[in-house]
Design a protein around this motif. Structure first.
Motif, PDB file in Angstrom:
ATOM      1  N   ASP A 127     -14.585  22.213  10.208  1.00  0.00           N
ATOM      2  CA  ASP A 127     -15.237  21.616   9.038  1.00  0.00           C
ATOM      3  C   ASP A 127     -14.204  21.129   8.030  1.00  0.00           C
ATOM      4  N   ILE A 128     -13.208  21.943   7.785  1.00  0.00           N
ATOM      5  CA  ILE A 128     -12.176  21.585   6.813  1.00  0.00           C
ATOM      6  C   ILE A 128     -11.365  20.389   7.310  1.00  0.00           C
ATOM      7  N   LEU A 129     -11.072  20.358   8.615  1.00  0.00           N
ATOM      8  CA  LEU A 129     -10.327  19.226   9.163  1.00  0.00           C
ATOM      9  C   LEU A 129     -11.133  17.937   9.110  1.00  0.00           C
ATOM     10  N   ILE A 130     -12.430  18.003   9.340  1.00  0.00           N
ATOM     11  CA  ILE A 130     -13.281  16.806   9.273  1.00  0.00           C
ATOM     12  C   ILE A 130     -13.356  16.285   7.841  1.00  0.00           C
ATOM     13  N   ILE A 131     -13.555  17.175   6.892  1.00  0.00           N
ATOM     14  CA  ILE A 131     -13.599  16.773   5.480  1.00  0.00           C
ATOM     15  C   ILE A 131     -12.240  16.238   5.034  1.00  0.00           C
ATOM     16  N   GLY A 132     -11.164  16.865   5.473  1.00  0.00           N
ATOM     17  CA  GLY A 132      -9.814  16.404   5.149  1.00  0.00           C
ATOM     18  C   GLY A 132      -9.515  15.030   5.724  1.00  0.00           C
ATOM     19  N   ALA A 133      -9.988  14.767   6.944  1.00  0.00           N
ATOM     20  CA  ALA A 133      -9.783  13.447   7.553  1.00  0.00           C
ATOM     21  C   ALA A 133     -10.532  12.374   6.774  1.00  0.00           C
ATOM     22  N   ALA A 134     -11.748  12.687   6.336  1.00  0.00           N
ATOM     23  CA  ALA A 134     -12.523  11.714   5.553  1.00  0.00           C
ATOM     24  C   ALA A 134     -11.826  11.416   4.223  1.00  0.00           C
ATOM     25  N   PHE A 135     -11.336  12.449   3.554  1.00  0.00           N
ATOM     26  CA  PHE A 135     -10.661  12.256   2.269  1.00  0.00           C
ATOM     27  C   PHE A 135      -9.355  11.485   2.446  1.00  0.00           C
ATOM     28  N   THR A 136      -8.579  11.830   3.470  1.00  0.00           N
ATOM     29  CA  THR A 136      -7.306  11.145   3.710  1.00  0.00           C
ATOM     30  C   THR A 136      -7.530   9.675   4.033  1.00  0.00           C
ATOM     31  N   SER A 137      -8.536   9.391   4.829  1.00  0.00           N
ATOM     32  CA  SER A 137      -8.839   7.998   5.159  1.00  0.00           C
ATOM     33  C   SER A 137      -9.287   7.221   3.926  1.00  0.00           C
ATOM     34  N   LEU A 138     -10.064   7.854   3.085  1.00  0.00           N
ATOM     35  CA  LEU A 138     -10.495   7.198   1.852  1.00  0.00           C
ATOM     36  C   LEU A 138      -9.297   6.862   0.971  1.00  0.00           C
ATOM     37  N   VAL A 139      -8.383   7.806   0.814  1.00  0.00           N
ATOM     38  CA  VAL A 139      -7.194   7.557  -0.010  1.00  0.00           C
ATOM     39  C   VAL A 139      -6.333   6.458   0.598  1.00  0.00           C
ATOM     40  N   LEU A 140      -6.119   6.500   1.921  1.00  0.00           N
ATOM     41  CA  LEU A 140      -5.328   5.453   2.580  1.00  0.00           C
ATOM     42  C   LEU A 140      -5.958   4.077   2.398  1.00  0.00           C
ATOM     43  N   ASN A 141      -7.265   3.993   2.516  1.00  0.00           N
ATOM     44  CA  ASN A 141      -7.936   2.702   2.342  1.00  0.00           C
ATOM     45  C   ASN A 141      -7.848   2.212   0.903  1.00  0.00           C
ATOM     46  N   LEU A 142      -7.979   3.096  -0.061  1.00  0.00           N
ATOM     47  CA  LEU A 142      -7.861   2.678  -1.463  1.00  0.00           C
ATOM     48  C   LEU A 142      -6.446   2.244  -1.808  1.00  0.00           C
ATOM     49  N   VAL A 143      -5.451   2.916  -1.233  1.00  0.00           N
ATOM     50  CA  VAL A 143      -4.066   2.494  -1.453  1.00  0.00           C
ATOM     51  C   VAL A 143      -3.823   1.136  -0.805  1.00  0.00           C
ATOM     52  N   THR A 144      -4.363   0.937   0.377  1.00  0.00           N
ATOM     53  CA  THR A 144      -4.204  -0.345   1.069  1.00  0.00           C
ATOM     54  C   THR A 144      -4.825  -1.486   0.273  1.00  0.00           C
ATOM     55  N   ILE A 145      -5.967  -1.239  -0.335  1.00  0.00           N
ATOM     56  CA  ILE A 145      -6.611  -2.278  -1.135  1.00  0.00           C
ATOM     57  C   ILE A 145      -5.780  -2.633  -2.363  1.00  0.00           C
ATOM     58  N   SER A 146      -5.128  -1.631  -2.960  1.00  0.00           N
ATOM     59  CA  SER A 146      -4.407  -1.884  -4.206  1.00  0.00           C
ATOM     60  C   SER A 146      -3.045  -2.543  -4.003  1.00  0.00           C
ATOM     61  N   ILE A 147      -2.527  -2.545  -2.790  1.00  0.00           N
ATOM     62  CA  ILE A 147      -1.225  -3.163  -2.513  1.00  0.00           C
ATOM     63  C   ILE A 147      -1.393  -4.678  -2.406  1.00  0.00           C
ATOM     64  N   THR A 148      -0.530  -5.416  -3.104  1.00  0.00           N
ATOM     65  CA  THR A 148      -0.635  -6.874  -3.097  1.00  0.00           C
ATOM     66  C   THR A 148       0.352  -7.529  -2.130  1.00  0.00           C
ATOM     67  N   ASP A 149       1.392  -6.825  -1.721  1.00  0.00           N
ATOM     68  CA  ASP A 149       2.363  -7.369  -0.783  1.00  0.00           C
ATOM     69  C   ASP A 149       1.725  -7.486   0.603  1.00  0.00           C
ATOM     70  N   LYS A 150       1.738  -8.691   1.171  1.00  0.00           N
ATOM     71  CA  LYS A 150       1.039  -8.952   2.442  1.00  0.00           C
ATOM     72  C   LYS A 150       1.615  -8.124   3.591  1.00  0.00           C
ATOM     73  N   GLN A 151       2.941  -8.039   3.670  1.00  0.00           N
ATOM     74  CA  GLN A 151       3.569  -7.330   4.785  1.00  0.00           C
ATOM     75  C   GLN A 151       3.310  -5.821   4.687  1.00  0.00           C
ATOM     76  N   LEU A 152       3.445  -5.253   3.522  1.00  0.00           N
ATOM     77  CA  LEU A 152       3.180  -3.828   3.336  1.00  0.00           C
ATOM     78  C   LEU A 152       1.696  -3.525   3.520  1.00  0.00           C
ATOM     79  N   ASN A 153       0.842  -4.442   3.091  1.00  0.00           N
ATOM     80  CA  ASN A 153      -0.591  -4.274   3.278  1.00  0.00           C
ATOM     81  C   ASN A 153      -0.946  -4.236   4.759  1.00  0.00           C
ATOM     82  N   ARG A 154      -0.303  -5.086   5.548  1.00  0.00           N
ATOM     83  CA  ARG A 154      -0.558  -5.098   6.993  1.00  0.00           C
ATOM     84  C   ARG A 154      -0.102  -3.797   7.636  1.00  0.00           C
ATOM     85  N   VAL A 155       1.058  -3.283   7.244  1.00  0.00           N
ATOM     86  CA  VAL A 155       1.565  -2.019   7.786  1.00  0.00           C
ATOM     87  C   VAL A 155       0.627  -0.871   7.424  1.00  0.00           C
ATOM     88  N   LEU A 156       0.167  -0.825   6.184  1.00  0.00           N
ATOM     89  CA  LEU A 156      -0.756   0.236   5.773  1.00  0.00           C
ATOM     90  C   LEU A 156      -2.110   0.113   6.457  1.00  0.00           C
TER      91      LEU A 156
END
Length: 103
Positions: free
Chosen positions: A51-80
């Motif tokens: 349960d903790i791993l599933i909730i942690g995966a959801a939270f980590t994915s949410l943070v990664l996606n929000l960071v990816t959205i906020s990055i404006t550099d095209k190359q870094l955005n593609r890597v993320l």
């Protein structure tokens, strides 16, 4: 006077990637399946390791996606974005293995 002022919508981010929402739906299915298959509920524990791993995966994915959205550099955005996809696919495979095989 400040109470009538609208909220600043420019700082809010939305995730428009359909793969992220499919990922969250599959995590929800894994969470429900884990609760149905897990015997620790009868022993009185509320959250198990899966349960903790599933909730942690959801939270980590949410943070990664929000960071990816906020990055404006095209190359870094593609890597993320590739890192987000790799994390989501790997976490679904590992968590499905843990829920269905190891339980």
């Amino acid at each position: 006077m400040d109470e009538d002022k609208p909220l600043p919508m420019g700082r809010m981010a939305t995730i428009n990637r359909s793969f992220f929402w499919i990922f969250l739906a599959s995590l929800l299915v894994l969470y429900i399946s884990n609760k149905m298959l897990d015997n620790s509920i009868a022993q009185g524990t509320i959250f198990g390791l899966n349960d903790i791993l599933i909730i942690g995966a959801a939270f980590t994915s949410l943070v990664l996606n929000l960071v990816t959205i906020s990055i404006t550099d095209k190359q870094l955005n593609r890597v993320l974005l590739i890192a987000c996809y790799a994390f989501e696919i790997a976490s679904i495979i590992v968590l499905a293995f843990m829920v269905f095989i190891l339980t």
